[in-house]
Design a protein around this motif. Structure first.
Motif, PDB file in Angstrom:
ATOM      1  N   ILE A 209       0.819  -1.215   0.000  1.00 10.52           N
ATOM      2  CA  ILE A 209       0.000   0.000   0.000  1.00 10.52           C
ATOM      3  C   ILE A 209       0.851   1.263   0.000  1.00 10.52           C
ATOM      4  O   ILE A 209       0.550   2.233  -0.695  1.00 10.52           O
ATOM      5  CB  ILE A 209      -0.959  -0.005   1.211  1.00 10.52           C
ATOM      6  N   ALA A 210       1.946   1.240   0.752  1.00  6.24           N
ATOM      7  CA  ALA A 210       2.812   2.419   0.847  1.00  6.24           C
ATOM      8  C   ALA A 210       3.449   2.773  -0.491  1.00  6.24           C
ATOM      9  O   ALA A 210       3.844   3.920  -0.711  1.00  6.24           O
ATOM     10  CB  ALA A 210       3.894   2.186   1.899  1.00  6.24           C
ATOM     11  N   ASP A 211       3.555   1.801  -1.383  1.00  5.70           N
ATOM     12  CA  ASP A 211       4.199   2.039  -2.671  1.00  5.70           C
ATOM     13  C   ASP A 211       3.247   2.558  -3.747  1.00  5.70           C
ATOM     14  O   ASP A 211       3.681   2.904  -4.842  1.00  5.70           O
ATOM     15  CB  ASP A 211       4.855   0.746  -3.176  1.00  5.70           C
ATOM     16  N   VAL A 212       1.969   2.591  -3.468  1.00  2.00           N
ATOM     17  CA  VAL A 212       1.007   3.141  -4.428  1.00  2.00           C
ATOM     18  C   VAL A 212       1.190   4.656  -4.466  1.00  2.00           C
ATOM     19  O   VAL A 212       1.157   5.321  -3.430  1.00  2.00           O
ATOM     20  CB  VAL A 212      -0.442   2.791  -4.040  1.00  2.00           C
ATOM     21  N   SER A 213       1.401   5.202  -5.634  1.00  2.00           N
ATOM     22  CA  SER A 213       1.651   6.644  -5.738  1.00  2.00           C
ATOM     23  C   SER A 213       0.416   7.446  -5.346  1.00  2.00           C
ATOM     24  O   SER A 213      -0.720   7.005  -5.550  1.00  2.00           O
ATOM     25  CB  SER A 213       2.068   7.010  -7.165  1.00  2.00           C
ATOM     26  N   ALA A 214       0.659   8.626  -4.785  1.00  2.00           N
ATOM     27  CA  ALA A 214      -0.440   9.504  -4.388  1.00  2.00           C
ATOM     28  C   ALA A 214      -1.280   9.880  -5.602  1.00  2.00           C
ATOM     29  O   ALA A 214      -2.508   9.989  -5.522  1.00  2.00           O
ATOM     30  CB  ALA A 214       0.117  10.759  -3.718  1.00  2.00           C
ATOM     31  N   GLU A 215      -0.625  10.051  -6.748  1.00  2.00           N
ATOM     32  CA  GLU A 215      -1.338  10.414  -7.975  1.00  2.00           C
ATOM     33  C   GLU A 215      -2.299   9.307  -8.392  1.00  2.00           C
ATOM     34  O   GLU A 215      -3.461   9.568  -8.732  1.00  2.00           O
ATOM     35  CB  GLU A 215      -0.331  10.668  -9.096  1.00  2.00           C
ATOM     36  N   SER A 216      -1.827   8.051  -8.351  1.00  4.98           N
ATOM     37  CA  SER A 216      -2.687   6.918  -8.729  1.00  4.98           C
ATOM     38  C   SER A 216      -3.864   6.784  -7.769  1.00  4.98           C
ATOM     39  O   SER A 216      -4.994   6.540  -8.187  1.00  4.98           O
ATOM     40  CB  SER A 216      -1.881   5.613  -8.733  1.00  4.98           C
ATOM     41  N   LEU A 217      -3.574   6.961  -6.475  1.00  5.33           N
ATOM     42  CA  LEU A 217      -4.625   6.829  -5.473  1.00  5.33           C
ATOM     43  C   LEU A 217      -5.666   7.933  -5.612  1.00  5.33           C
ATOM     44  O   LEU A 217      -6.875   7.672  -5.546  1.00  5.33           O
ATOM     45  CB  LEU A 217      -4.008   6.853  -4.070  1.00  5.33           C
ATOM     46  N   ASP A 218      -5.212   9.169  -5.814  1.00  6.70           N
ATOM     47  CA  ASP A 218      -6.139  10.292  -5.964  1.00  6.70           C
ATOM     48  C   ASP A 218      -7.030  10.105  -7.198  1.00  6.70           C
ATOM     49  O   ASP A 218      -8.231  10.398  -7.162  1.00  6.70           O
ATOM     50  CB  ASP A 218      -5.365  11.605  -6.092  1.00  6.70           C
ATOM     51  N   ARG A 219      -6.411   9.605  -8.257  1.00  7.17           N
ATOM     52  CA  ARG A 219      -7.173   9.405  -9.481  1.00  7.17           C
ATOM     53  C   ARG A 219      -8.219   8.313  -9.283  1.00  7.17           C
ATOM     54  O   ARG A 219      -9.367   8.458  -9.706  1.00  7.17           O
ATOM     55  CB  ARG A 219      -6.215   9.029 -10.612  1.00  7.17           C
ATOM     56  N   GLU A 220      -7.822   7.225  -8.631  1.00  2.00           N
ATOM     57  CA  GLU A 220      -8.763   6.134  -8.391  1.00  2.00           C
ATOM     58  C   GLU A 220      -9.904   6.597  -7.484  1.00  2.00           C
ATOM     59  O   GLU A 220     -11.067   6.291  -7.729  1.00  2.00           O
ATOM     60  CB  GLU A 220      -8.034   4.956  -7.743  1.00  2.00           C
ATOM     61  N   ARG A 221      -9.565   7.360  -6.456  1.00  2.00           N
ATOM     62  CA  ARG A 221     -10.584   7.847  -5.525  1.00  2.00           C
ATOM     63  C   ARG A 221     -11.591   8.749  -6.245  1.00  2.00           C
ATOM     64  O   ARG A 221     -12.797   8.668  -6.014  1.00  2.00           O
ATOM     65  CB  ARG A 221      -9.919   8.601  -4.365  1.00  2.00           C
ATOM     66  N   ALA A 222     -11.086   9.604  -7.129  1.00  4.35           N
ATOM     67  CA  ALA A 222     -11.973  10.515  -7.862  1.00  4.35           C
ATOM     68  C   ALA A 222     -12.956   9.739  -8.722  1.00  4.35           C
ATOM     69  O   ALA A 222     -14.153  10.065  -8.797  1.00  4.35           O
ATOM     70  CB  ALA A 222     -11.142  11.463  -8.726  1.00  4.35           C
ATOM     71  N   VAL A 223     -12.467   8.694  -9.386  1.00  5.13           N
ATOM     72  CA  VAL A 223     -13.342   7.866 -10.222  1.00  5.13           C
ATOM     73  C   VAL A 223     -14.380   7.154  -9.363  1.00  5.13           C
ATOM     74  O   VAL A 223     -15.567   7.110  -9.694  1.00  5.13           O
ATOM     75  CB  VAL A 223     -12.511   6.833 -11.024  1.00  5.13           C
ATOM     76  N   LEU A 224     -13.942   6.608  -8.234  1.00  9.68           N
ATOM     77  CA  LEU A 224     -14.854   5.874  -7.354  1.00  9.68           C
ATOM     78  C   LEU A 224     -15.928   6.785  -6.767  1.00  9.68           C
ATOM     79  O   LEU A 224     -17.080   6.375  -6.606  1.00  9.68           O
ATOM     80  CB  LEU A 224     -14.063   5.194  -6.229  1.00  9.68           C
ATOM     81  N   ILE A 225     -15.550   8.009  -6.447  1.00  7.67           N
ATOM     82  CA  ILE A 225     -16.530   8.972  -5.917  1.00  7.67           C
ATOM     83  C   ILE A 225     -17.615   9.245  -6.957  1.00  7.67           C
ATOM     84  O   ILE A 225     -18.813   9.250  -6.649  1.00  7.67           O
ATOM     85  CB  ILE A 225     -15.829  10.287  -5.492  1.00  7.67           C
ATOM     86  N   GLU A 226     -17.190   9.468  -8.206  1.00  3.95           N
ATOM     87  CA  GLU A 226     -18.166   9.738  -9.259  1.00  3.95           C
ATOM     88  C   GLU A 226     -19.056   8.523  -9.516  1.00  3.95           C
ATOM     89  O   GLU A 226     -20.259   8.665  -9.745  1.00  3.95           O
ATOM     90  CB  GLU A 226     -17.448  10.163 -10.542  1.00  3.95           C
TER      91      GLU A 226
END
Length: 307
Positions: A202-219
């Motif tokens: 989990i620590a190796d997942v980039s902040a950019e990838s996580l933010d992008r995934e979260r944005a998609v999941l929210i929508e």
């Protein structure tokens, strides 16, 4: 308003697998921004995965080389699969994997490194291009090492020793039984070949990838019409699922179908005779993210768009 070109529609379709007109609409809605269009398609349920670019084929070979406590994996691309069956090309990929053990993974440094038969790695590739008559490229490389343990390798669709379509390296640190450790590493390497992890944990997942995934999941969650308080919980649950998909240590071991890789490694101390740490991994799939030239399809897109 950005111009929505046929080439851009083609690229989006190849990356997502969505329909042509859906791709055009996604690009129009997002002013030609390719990444935003991918996310838009995912939100609408029109794209099945975050990165279908990995399915876009490019030819050539992935080569792996293990030498004691150090190992390397390289990818060399060609225009056609015919070249991958050429013995001179196979010999080149195998030798470059060996050179990488000493030269390291930086591509520019690797190109400038001495080639075993004389000259440099880049010069030898230039000679091959002239001899075989097809464009080729040394695309990427990775090197893993351990202090005490093993590096296990697995090559999928192997056509010669250490050469194939997918190459995986697993670095395990342990003072325990090396033969048993190597077997564990090979099993995890085979798992990684099938499960396509993108990060170790989990620590190796980039902040950019996580933010992008979260944005998609929210929508996606908002599309369900649920209140914001529920949406937040829905998204957090889906983020956990996301980690299980992309993090090697969080994935379910394909061999038993129920144990996380993290637990498999932890439990291995009983068999190996000492604690085990999965230090790192590398997974190269041939053509991953490389667009393949498809002139006929481009013409089809042009016609559909009335260009």
């Amino acid at each position: 308003m950005a111009q929505i070109t046929a080439a851009l529609v083609k690229e989006l379709r190849e990356k997502t697998g969505a329909g042509m007109m859906d791709c055009k609409k996604a690009l129009t809605e997002n002013d030609g921004d390719l990444d935003a269009a991918i996310d838009w398609l995912r939100t609408k349920g029109l794209a099945q995965a975050a990165k279908k670019a990995s399915r876009v084929a490019s030819e050539g070979l992935v080569g792996v080389k293990v030498d004691g406590l150090r190992a390397a994996v390289v990818e060399v691309n060609s225009e056609t699969d015919f070249v991958a069956r050429n013995e001179k090309f196979q010999d080149y990929v195998a030798k470059v994997a060996g050179v990488t053990l000493e030269a390291g993974a930086d591509i520019e440094a690797l190109k400038a490194a001495a080639y075993p038969d004389g000259g440099t790695v880049e010069a030898k590739l230039t000679d091959l291009i002239a001899t075989i008559g097809e464009n080729m490229a040394l695309r990427r490389a990775a090197v893993l090492d351990v202090t005490d343990g093993v590096i296990a390798a697995y090559v999928h669709n192997q056509i010669a020793e250490g050469l194939g379509k997918i190459g995986v390296l697993i670095a395990l640190e342990s003072t325990g039984d090396k033969a048993k450790l190597a077997e564990l590493g090979r099993q995890i390497a085979m798992h990684a070949a099938a499960a396509r992890p993108e990060a170790l944990d989990i620590a190796d997942v980039s902040a950019e990838s996580l933010d992008r995934e979260r944005a998609v999941l929210i929508e996606q969650a908002r599309e369900s019409g649920k209140p914001e308080s529920i949406i937040e919980k829905m998204v957090e649950g889906r983020i956990r699922k996301y980690y299980e998909q992309v993090c090697l240590l969080e994935q379910i071991f394909v061999i038993d179908g129920e144990t996380k890789i993290r637990k498999v490694v932890e439990n291995a101390k009983d068999t190996v005779g000492a604690p085990v740490t999965l230090k790192a991994f590398a997974r190269f799939e041939l053509g991953e993210g490389v667009e393949k030239k498809q002139e006929d399809f481009a013409a089809e897109v042009e016609k559909a768009l009335g260009a």
